[in-house]
Enzyme design. Structure first.
Site, mmCIF file in Angstrom:
data_model
loop_
_atom_site.group_PDB
_atom_site.id
_atom_site.type_symbol
_atom_site.label_atom_id
_atom_site.label_comp_id
_atom_site.label_asym_id
_atom_site.label_seq_id
_atom_site.Cartn_x
_atom_site.Cartn_y
_atom_site.Cartn_z
ATOM 1 N N CYS A 227 7.556 -34.200 7.885
ATOM 2 C CA CYS A 227 7.218 -34.270 6.458
ATOM 3 C C CYS A 227 8.508 -34.405 5.651
ATOM 4 O O CYS A 227 8.591 -35.183 4.706
ATOM 5 C CB CYS A 227 6.519 -33.005 5.973
ATOM 6 S SG CYS A 227 5.061 -32.559 6.892
ATOM 7 N N CYS B 282 5.874 -29.776 8.604
ATOM 8 C CA CYS B 282 6.815 -29.917 9.714
ATOM 9 C C CYS B 282 8.032 -30.738 9.300
ATOM 10 O O CYS B 282 8.110 -31.218 8.172
ATOM 11 C CB CYS B 282 6.128 -30.621 10.877
ATOM 12 S SG CYS B 282 5.474 -32.197 10.330
ATOM 13 N N ASP C 237 -24.702 -25.280 -37.417
ATOM 14 C CA ASP C 237 -25.775 -25.202 -36.442
ATOM 15 C C ASP C 237 -26.107 -23.703 -36.345
ATOM 16 O O ASP C 237 -25.234 -22.869 -36.544
ATOM 17 C CB ASP C 237 -25.254 -25.738 -35.098
ATOM 18 C CG ASP C 237 -26.191 -25.421 -33.976
ATOM 19 O OD1 ASP C 237 -27.361 -25.782 -34.096
ATOM 20 O OD2 ASP C 237 -25.756 -24.788 -32.986
ATOM 21 N N ASP D 183 -21.463 -26.318 -31.532
ATOM 22 C CA ASP D 183 -20.742 -26.250 -30.257
ATOM 23 C C ASP D 183 -20.497 -27.676 -29.776
ATOM 24 O O ASP D 183 -21.204 -28.605 -30.161
ATOM 25 C CB ASP D 183 -21.473 -25.369 -29.228
ATOM 26 C CG ASP D 183 -22.731 -26.005 -28.713
ATOM 27 O OD1 ASP D 183 -22.629 -27.080 -28.124
ATOM 28 O OD2 ASP D 183 -23.813 -25.430 -28.916
ATOM 29 N N ASP E 235 -24.083 -30.354 -29.761
ATOM 30 C CA ASP E 235 -23.996 -30.960 -31.090
ATOM 31 C C ASP E 235 -23.036 -32.137 -31.153
ATOM 32 O O ASP E 235 -22.702 -32.596 -32.242
ATOM 33 C CB ASP E 235 -23.558 -29.895 -32.111
ATOM 34 C CG ASP E 235 -24.511 -28.714 -32.131
ATOM 35 O OD1 ASP E 235 -25.715 -28.954 -31.970
ATOM 36 O OD2 ASP E 235 -24.052 -27.574 -32.290
#
Lengths: 119, 766
Positions: B18, B15, B431, B654, B658
């Site tokens: 604001c 509005c 891994d 990852d 890990d």
């Protein structure tokens, strides 16, 4: 030895001594910062040495007023920050140091230097 | 005061009150002279003093009253900077042209050997003075502008040296031009050296011009990444499709993307399917098929279909923004090799000034007549030839090109230190699950037994299809992870699914049902035993498949075992090549896994890894990394080459499971997952998910380090060898002296050569 040569020797040695003391023996005053500081970038960084607290975010506002190309970037290597400093424009860098120590920063060509001391 | 006007979007306004609230808050910021907010366009226009106010101040002023300002700080200043840079470059070019033109005229009129052919007007000292003055104080103004404030700080730099050198030449020459008689009375021939001052300024500025152009190339990668960002998005708002600027897209927005369009932000597909080219962000060269529920990455390109997706990440949270941030940080970080350079460069310029003074003194005392001229010209040559710039540029330019090049190919390097250590890696630990393998079970073998093959009407291929059809139809109703693998295989092979009746899942055993009127059972050994099915004719196949580390499911039809289906976690396509590439470099490759020894061995054998650590608990992976750091491998060729006291170990895994092992390794290499760049997890992140990139990253590090070393060699070698030459050390032996004009030429070339050498890194093929 002729007088002119003696004068040149004395003046030369004085010049060397002056250069040494003027550039290499200067002591910068350390400015203690708590939250925020403005650093003027003109022919170097003023203030050149600042101390900031550990673990707290400190705002450093760089304002470059010197058109020298060298100064157009500031590199805070230890904090992984490289920032363009547009002329006459305030640029804020926020750092939160994680360890104590003295960390140098410089322009991108490593010619102008400043120091951040983390306490 | 430097006034700027900026217009930016405001989010969350409802509005007129604001509007007033935001205007008031912006107006209170010290340095803002006017702030106007428009409710209809949802934008704020602010006029402010850019020396006092930053974008952050504006954003927080808006945020303080509960709204959001979309100030695109990085992007906007990027544009402004580009314009400014271009303007500066143009001005520099003009100065170069003018000073070299005027300098050449003076040189023509004063240089022995040339001056005889010059018009007499150019030989006139006063004319030379008039031509040299604009070069000295207009083109050369930059040197004074840098020197004077630096002196106030008691600092000296490159510009100080040039300003000093050219000023001495100019002032002496001007004195000669104005008072030639006085010089004559001193027994010196009155000859000015305006050519020295002007040509030096012209050449050094020319060097800077080329250097600036080349330097722009070193940060190209970042500009390219920023340029990838989409500018607008087609968003569904109130049932209508509207095009809005990208910075106004919010989380949860539903966005339509048509073929050939750029995807505006990260998100999840709600409707439709397509093939997406992600190469520009992840470096993955093959387009990826995407369908409902799949995650898509902003700034990638939609190739074929149209789809609707929900934005899940916007602005600084998108994958592209994270990549940009990471690369920017890496480019700003310092490599350990630079520490020595830092130390030297802080003393360099004052030392050169002292050497120039000493050169003057020595030549004045001991030099031949006219001693003053020799002393002056050699001192100028010393000031001009010294080039601290080349030293300052040697390491950072190579790091910028190296990290940028990596980013373009999906290899994100966290900092310069990681890039530097990577070239020493002599052990790489992989891994297994999810890194070397896909981490998802897949059907690897379908083996018909002699029972089905004895049926003379059916070929081996047809029997395989039949087994898969029966198994996939049966498993369609199951939720087991192995069932998913079989159904996926069935779908991939386009088998026709048959309706199953009386479906029954027997936990821990398998599934049963009636297909086409026949009773079918699919499961493990226990199911076969329970159903009293004879498996003797398939024992050898069963043992072989299990030896290969696969899980075997048995399919029985009407009480007879007709086929075996093996399911296993399979290798990624790039795993074998990735491991091979490392082994070719003499790097020890090790595999680590929580899986059992047999499965681990089977996978290791397929990729050619000899050293395997199996059944390792997640918390023990870190211990093994530390153990390997101190293990000596007798057969490692690289160890011997580098004479390393311990191994430099890289761990590839990852970023989530890990993480401790990645942190313990000398270089942690994280495989990228989804749209989250696991920045904190690894020193290097492979967002392209390509295992060959481990070797590429190491090679990139080796190439970058080689470039840095060559740069440092040139930069130091140049200064260390040519400063003494300029001082005249060769004169007593060979009568050789360095003309200051040549000194300036060499100086200009030295910085350009360092930057160009860094740019050569771009030619490295990843």
């Amino acid at each position: 030895m002729e007088t002119d040569k003696i004068i040149v020797i004395i003046a030369g040695l004085a010049g060397v001594a002056f250069t040494y003391f003027f550039f290499l023996r200067k002591r910068e005053k350390e400015v203690s910062v708590t939250d925020e500081i403005d650093i003027k970038v003109s022919g170097g960084y003023s203030p050149e040495v600042i101390s900031i607290p550990l673990g707290k975010t400190t705002k450093i506002n760089f304002l470059r007023t010197d058109p020298t190309d060298c100064l157009s970037e500031v590199v805070l290597g230890e904090f992984k920050i490289r920032k363009e400093l547009p002329l006459n424009q305030k640029v804020t860098v926020e750092i939160t140091p994680q360890r104590v120590g003295e960390f140098g920063y410089s322009c991108s060509m490593n010619m102008y230097h400043g120091k951040i001391i983390v306490k | 005061m430097s006034e700027l006007k900026k217009t930016f979007p405001i989010k969350g306004m409802h509005c007129a009150s604001c509007v007033r609230l935001i205007e008031k808050s912006l107006g209170r910021v010290d340095g803002v002279s006017s702030a106007v907010v428009n409710l209809a366009t949802e934008q704020a226009s602010v006029v402010y003093d850019s020396t006092k106010v930053t974008d952050t101040d504006l954003v927080s002023a808006v945020r303080n009253v509960g709204y959001k300002a979309g100030v695109e700080q990085e992007l906007k200043t990027e544009d402004q900077q580009k314009i400014e840079k271009e303007k500066e470059l143009k001005a520099l070019r003009n100065k170069v042209v003018v000073s070299l033109f005027l300098g050449s005229l003076i040189l023509w009129g004063s240089f022995p050997g040339l001056m005889q052919f010059a018009p007499s007007i150019l030989q006139n000292f006063w004319v030379q003075l008039i031509l040299a003055t604009p070069v000295q104080f207009w083109a050369g103004l930059v040197f004074y502008q840098a020197t004077i404030p630096a002196l106030r700080h008691r600092t000296a730099n490159m510009d100080t040296l040039v300003a000093l050198g050219t000023t001495v030449a100019y002032v002496y020459s001007a004195f000669v031009a104005i008072f030639p008689q006085i010089i004559k009375q001193l027994g010196v021939e009155p000859l000015p050296y305006f050519d020295v001052a002007t040509i030096i300024i012209g050449l050094i500025l020319l060097g800077r011009y080329f250097e600036a152009k080349a330097k722009a190339g070193t940060s190209e990668a970042i500009k390219k990444l920023i340029g990838l960002q989409a500018k607008t998005a087609r968003v569904l708002r109130n049932g209508k499709e509207v095009d809005i600027p990208i910075d106004q897209v919010v989380i949860g927005d539903v966005i339509r993307v048509r073929p050939g369009e750029k995807i505006p932000s990260d998100g999840e597909i709600l409707e439709g399917e397509s093939s997406v080219d992600e190469s520009m962000v992840t470096g993955e060269s093959i387009p990826v098929d995407k369908t409902k529920g799949d995650i898509i990455i902003g700034a990638t390109i939609n190739k074929t279909g149209t789809f609707l997706y929900k934005a899940t990440k916007v602005g600084a949270d998108t994958m592209l923004s994270q990549i940009i941030k990471l690369v920017q940080e890496a480019q700003a970080s310092k490599a350990p090799i630079q520490r020595l350079v830092d130390l030297i460069s802080s003393y360099f310029v004052p030392i050169v000034i002292m050497l120039a003074i000493l050169t003057f003194v020595v030549w004045y005392i001991l030099g031949p007549t006219p001693a003053f001229l020799f002393a002056m010209l050699n001192a100028i040559a010393v000031l001009i030839i010294a080039c601290p710039c080349a030293m300052g540029l040697a390491t950072p330019t190579a790091i910028m090109v190296g990290t940028g090049l990596g980013a373009e190919h999906g290899i994100l390097i966290k900092d310069a230190e990681s890039l530097e250590i990577a070239h020493k890696i002599n052990t790489v630990i992989f891994d297994k699950t999810g890194t070397l393998t896909k981490g998802k079970p897949e059907v690897t073998d379908v083996v018909p037994t002699s029972v089905i093959l004895s049926d003379s009407d059916i070929t081996s291929e047809e029997s395989k299809d039949l087994i898969l059809q029966l198994a996939a139809s049966l498993e369609k109703g199951s939720e087991h992870s192995l069932a998913e693998a079989i159904v996926n295989k069935g779908e991939a092979e386009r088998v026709k699914f048959i309706k199953v009746v009386d479906f029954k899942a027997i936990p821990g055993h398998g599934v049963e049902g009636v297909v086409d009127g026949k009773k079918v059972a699919l499961g493990n050994m226990r199911l076969m035993e329970r159903e009293n099915i004879d498996i003797t004719h398939a024992r050898s196949d069963l043992a072989r498949l299990e030896e290969e580390g696969k899980t075997v499911m048995m399919l029985a039809q009407d009480g007879k075992l007709v086929g075996l289906i093996a399911v296993a976690d399979t290798l990624k396509e790039t795993a074998k090549e990735g491991v091979d590439a490392l082994q070719r470099k003499g790097i020890e490759v090790v595999m680590i896994t929580g899986d059992n020894q047999r499965t681990a061995n089977a996978i290791a054998k397929q990729v050619g890894i000899k050293k395997v650590y199996a059944e390792v608990l997640p918390q023990d992976k870190e211990k093994i990394v530390r153990e390997l750091q101190t293990t000596r491998f007798a057969d490692s060729a690289r160890r011997a080459t580098y004479k390393l006291p311990t191994n430099i170990v890289a761990m590839v895994g990852d970023g989530i499971n890990d993480a401790p092992a990645l942190a313990a390794a000398d270089v942690g290499i994280a495989m990228g997952t989804g749209t989250d760049v696991a920045i904190e997890a690894g020193d290097i992140t492979l967002i392209n998910k390509d295992l060959r990139s481990v070797a590429s990253a190491i090679e990139l590090s080796r190439k970058t380090m080689r470039t840095i070393k060559i740069n440092l060699f040139w930069a130091f070698g140049y200064n260390v060898s040519l400063i003494p030459v300029a001082m005249g050390v060769l004169y007593p032996f060979f009568g050789l002296l360095l003309n200051p004009i040549f000194a300036s030429m060499a100086m200009a070339l030295s910085s350009i050569s360092v930057v160009s050498n860094s740019l050569l890194l771009k030619r490295f093929k990843i």
